[in-house]
Design an enzyme around this catalytic site. Structure first.
Site, PDB file in Angstrom:
ATOM      1  N   GLY A 232      47.015  41.107  31.243  1.00 22.93           N
ATOM      2  CA  GLY A 232      48.158  40.701  31.819  1.00 22.93           C
ATOM      3  C   GLY A 232      49.155  41.913  31.818  1.00 22.93           C
ATOM      4  O   GLY A 232      49.320  42.538  30.913  1.00 22.93           O
TER       5      GLY A 232
ATOM      6  N   GLY B 149      38.888  37.090  38.310  1.00 20.31           N
ATOM      7  CA  GLY B 149      39.037  38.525  38.198  1.00 20.31           C
ATOM      8  C   GLY B 149      37.582  39.075  37.327  1.00 20.31           C
ATOM      9  O   GLY B 149      36.831  38.206  37.271  1.00 20.31           O
TER      10      GLY B 149
ATOM     11  N   ILE C  84      37.761  39.047  34.043  1.00 23.66           N
ATOM     12  CA  ILE C  84      37.472  38.358  32.849  1.00 23.66           C
ATOM     13  C   ILE C  84      36.669  36.881  33.293  1.00 23.66           C
ATOM     14  O   ILE C  84      35.900  36.236  32.761  1.00 23.66           O
ATOM     15  CB  ILE C  84      38.689  37.945  32.078  1.00 23.66           C
ATOM     16  CG1 ILE C  84      39.254  39.095  31.505  1.00 23.66           C
ATOM     17  CG2 ILE C  84      38.446  36.520  31.282  1.00 23.66           C
ATOM     18  CD1 ILE C  84      40.675  39.077  30.785  1.00 23.66           C
TER      19      ILE C  84
ATOM     20  N   ARG D 134      43.127  34.083  43.861  1.00 26.44           N
ATOM     21  CA  ARG D 134      44.277  34.146  44.998  1.00 26.44           C
ATOM     22  C   ARG D 134      43.764  34.190  46.470  1.00 26.44           C
ATOM     23  O   ARG D 134      44.447  33.657  47.213  1.00 26.44           O
ATOM     24  CB  ARG D 134      45.266  35.521  44.631  1.00 26.44           C
ATOM     25  CG  ARG D 134      46.140  35.227  43.292  1.00 26.44           C
ATOM     26  CD  ARG D 134      46.765  36.408  43.293  1.00 26.44           C
ATOM     27  NE  ARG D 134      46.236  37.509  42.808  1.00 26.44           N
ATOM     28  CZ  ARG D 134      46.644  38.804  42.533  1.00 26.44           C
ATOM     29  NH1 ARG D 134      47.762  39.034  42.708  1.00 26.44           N
ATOM     30  NH2 ARG D 134      45.576  39.752  42.293  1.00 26.44           N
TER      31      ARG D 134
ATOM     32  N   ARG E  95      37.123  35.060  49.104  1.00 27.04           N
ATOM     33  CA  ARG E  95      35.985  36.204  49.146  1.00 27.04           C
ATOM     34  C   ARG E  95      34.660  35.405  48.778  1.00 27.04           C
ATOM     35  O   ARG E  95      34.390  34.261  48.221  1.00 27.04           O
ATOM     36  CB  ARG E  95      36.356  37.296  48.360  1.00 27.04           C
ATOM     37  CG  ARG E  95      36.276  37.144  46.788  1.00 27.04           C
ATOM     38  CD  ARG E  95      36.793  38.440  46.171  1.00 27.04           C
ATOM     39  NE  ARG E  95      36.729  38.379  44.768  1.00 27.04           N
ATOM     40  CZ  ARG E  95      37.725  38.102  43.800  1.00 27.04           C
ATOM     41  NH1 ARG E  95      38.703  37.572  44.549  1.00 27.04           N
ATOM     42  NH2 ARG E  95      37.570  37.769  42.684  1.00 27.04           N
TER      43      ARG E  95
ATOM     44  N   ARG F 290      47.594  32.436  30.077  1.00 26.16           N
ATOM     45  CA  ARG F 290      49.014  32.731  29.767  1.00 26.16           C
ATOM     46  C   ARG F 290      49.740  31.195  29.531  1.00 26.16           C
ATOM     47  O   ARG F 290      49.362  30.549  30.362  1.00 26.16           O
ATOM     48  CB  ARG F 290      49.939  33.553  30.482  1.00 26.16           C
ATOM     49  CG  ARG F 290      49.646  35.169  30.391  1.00 26.16           C
ATOM     50  CD  ARG F 290      49.937  35.534  29.054  1.00 26.16           C
ATOM     51  NE  ARG F 290      49.873  37.064  29.181  1.00 26.16           N
ATOM     52  CZ  ARG F 290      48.734  37.766  28.798  1.00 26.16           C
ATOM     53  NH1 ARG F 290      47.606  37.152  28.398  1.00 26.16           N
ATOM     54  NH2 ARG F 290      48.818  38.890  28.878  1.00 26.16           N
TER      55      ARG F 290
ATOM     56  N   ASP G  89      44.074  28.552  24.027  1.00 32.57           N
ATOM     57  CA  ASP G  89      44.360  30.115  23.196  1.00 32.57           C
ATOM     58  C   ASP G  89      45.581  30.485  23.466  1.00 32.57           C
ATOM     59  O   ASP G  89      45.982  31.378  22.558  1.00 32.57           O
ATOM     60  CB  ASP G  89      43.318  31.258  23.683  1.00 32.57           C
ATOM     61  CG  ASP G  89      43.447  32.333  22.874  1.00 32.57           C
ATOM     62  OD1 ASP G  89      43.536  32.223  21.593  1.00 32.57           O
ATOM     63  OD2 ASP G  89      43.522  33.576  23.567  1.00 32.57           O
TER      64      ASP G  89
ATOM     65  N   HIS H 145      46.145  32.790  20.313  1.00 37.38           N
ATOM     66  CA  HIS H 145      46.287  33.886  21.118  1.00 37.38           C
ATOM     67  C   HIS H 145      45.265  34.976  20.759  1.00 37.38           C
ATOM     68  O   HIS H 145      45.753  36.143  20.592  1.00 37.38           O
ATOM     69  CB  HIS H 145      47.596  34.251  21.372  1.00 37.38           C
ATOM     70  CG  HIS H 145      47.853  34.994  22.833  1.00 37.38           C
ATOM     71  ND1 HIS H 145      48.569  35.386  23.215  1.00 37.38           N
ATOM     72  CD2 HIS H 145      46.699  35.854  23.632  1.00 37.38           C
ATOM     73  CE1 HIS H 145      48.593  36.007  24.580  1.00 37.38           C
ATOM     74  NE2 HIS H 145      47.378  36.378  24.747  1.00 37.38           N
TER      75      HIS H 145
END
Length: 313
Positions: free
Chosen positions: A72, A146, A148, A169, A172, A228, A251, A275
């Site tokens: 990020g 993505g 990850i 987002r 595909r 996040r 996390d 985290h």
């Protein structure tokens, strides 16, 4: 090439860095290692927080590249909004996939199989046996597909899950199947036994897992957040956890670090890790490989990897 590269590692920790720039070590200390105006390539210190990460940026009037060691970039991106045109912001794609995907699977398995309860039982010398949910035959929804998210799916496959649905987002198609747009979440959420959040934090994803999102999750479903903290509305999550309808493995939290006395610590059905998706033994060798490759590309004026944005565009 005249100018500096700021690194959070000493030069002698690398096998070979390209000749040309001056290398200055800075890992968030109070004193800067040189004039920030001379810095051309800034590697953001890892795990030092947004305030430290952004502190030299306003004085880096010559900077051309800002390289994070995180997937990020939300901790530095706001400081670049007023930067001169042409500054490239690059993330650490390729560095955290293995560690974060490992942790996502750990949180899923620990939550489903009741590992926290076993640990509490061990502390009290209590034998807490019984049936627990398995990951096998479960439907999993990955929100944020993505690198990850794809790595998480890689690790899910051997566990005989019934189905993996993917959301990102943009719509595909991948070798494993379709990636649905965010607009499909209302339809997909009620079908998932496990919902994994691995999306970047953006204005579009802040508070994404709010009251409506959580209400659409099926009874007994598990929410896993390795993205996040602010992707989840903490108040809405607490309300759902209090009723016992869903469980969660987090996390990341909002706020973070989670302060003592916060109700999330003791909410029913929640597992919290501090985290730790990225910082493992897998981090440093991958981070150093990325930095060496990026610096050679920079010095040789070759295209950089992982460019998230370029200011002025």
């Amino acid at each position: 090439m005249t100018g500096d590269v700021w690194l959070p590692y000493h030069v002698d920790e690398f096998e070979k860095l390209p000749d040309g720039p001056g290398y200055r070590y800075w890992d968030g200390e109070r004193e800067f290692p040189g004039d920030p105006a001379d810095c051309l390539f800034y590697v953001v210190p890892y795990m030092k927080g947004p305030e430290v990460s952004r502190r030299p940026l306003s004085a880096m009037t010559s900077v051309q590249v800002v390289q994070t060691l995180t997937a990020g970039v939300d901790h530095v991106e706001p400081e670049l909004r007023d930067a001169r045109p042409g500054v490239r912001l690059c993330n650490a794609r390729g560095v955290h996939e293995a560690s974060t995907a490992e942790l996502a699977l750990t949180l899923i398995l620990a939550s489903l199989r009741g590992v926290p309860d076993f640990v509490r039982g061990q502390d009290r010398e209590e034998w807490r046996s019984g049936f627990r949910p398995a990951l096998a035959d479960k439907s999993v929804l990955i929100v944020g597909y993505g690198s990850i998210g794809a790595a998480i799916e890689d690790r899910l496959i051997p566990f005989e899950v019934a189905r993996v649905a993917r959301v990102a987002r943009s719509e595909r198609t991948t070798e494993r199947g379709p990636v649905h747009p965010l607009t499909e979440l209302p339809r997909l959420l009620p079908e998932a036994d496990v919902v994994v959040l691995s999306t970047p934090l953006t204005e579009a994803t802040r508070g994404l897992a709010g009251a409506d999102f959580l209400a659409r999750m099926k009874d007994g479903a598990l929410l896993v957040n390795v993205a996040r903290g602010p992707v989840v509305d903490t108040g809405a999550l607490l309300a759902e956890l209090a009723g016992g309808r869903i469980t969660a493995a987090l996390d990341v939290t909002d706020p973070e670090p989670l302060p003592a006395g916060h109700p999330l610590w003791h909410a029913p059905g929640v597992l919290i890790s501090p985290h730790v998706g990225g910082p493992t033994s897998a981090f440093l060798p991958r981070a150093k490989r990325l930095l060496v490759d990026q610096l050679y590309r920079f010095v040789n004026r070759e295209p950089l990897r992982n460019v998230i944005l370029e200011t002025g565009r």
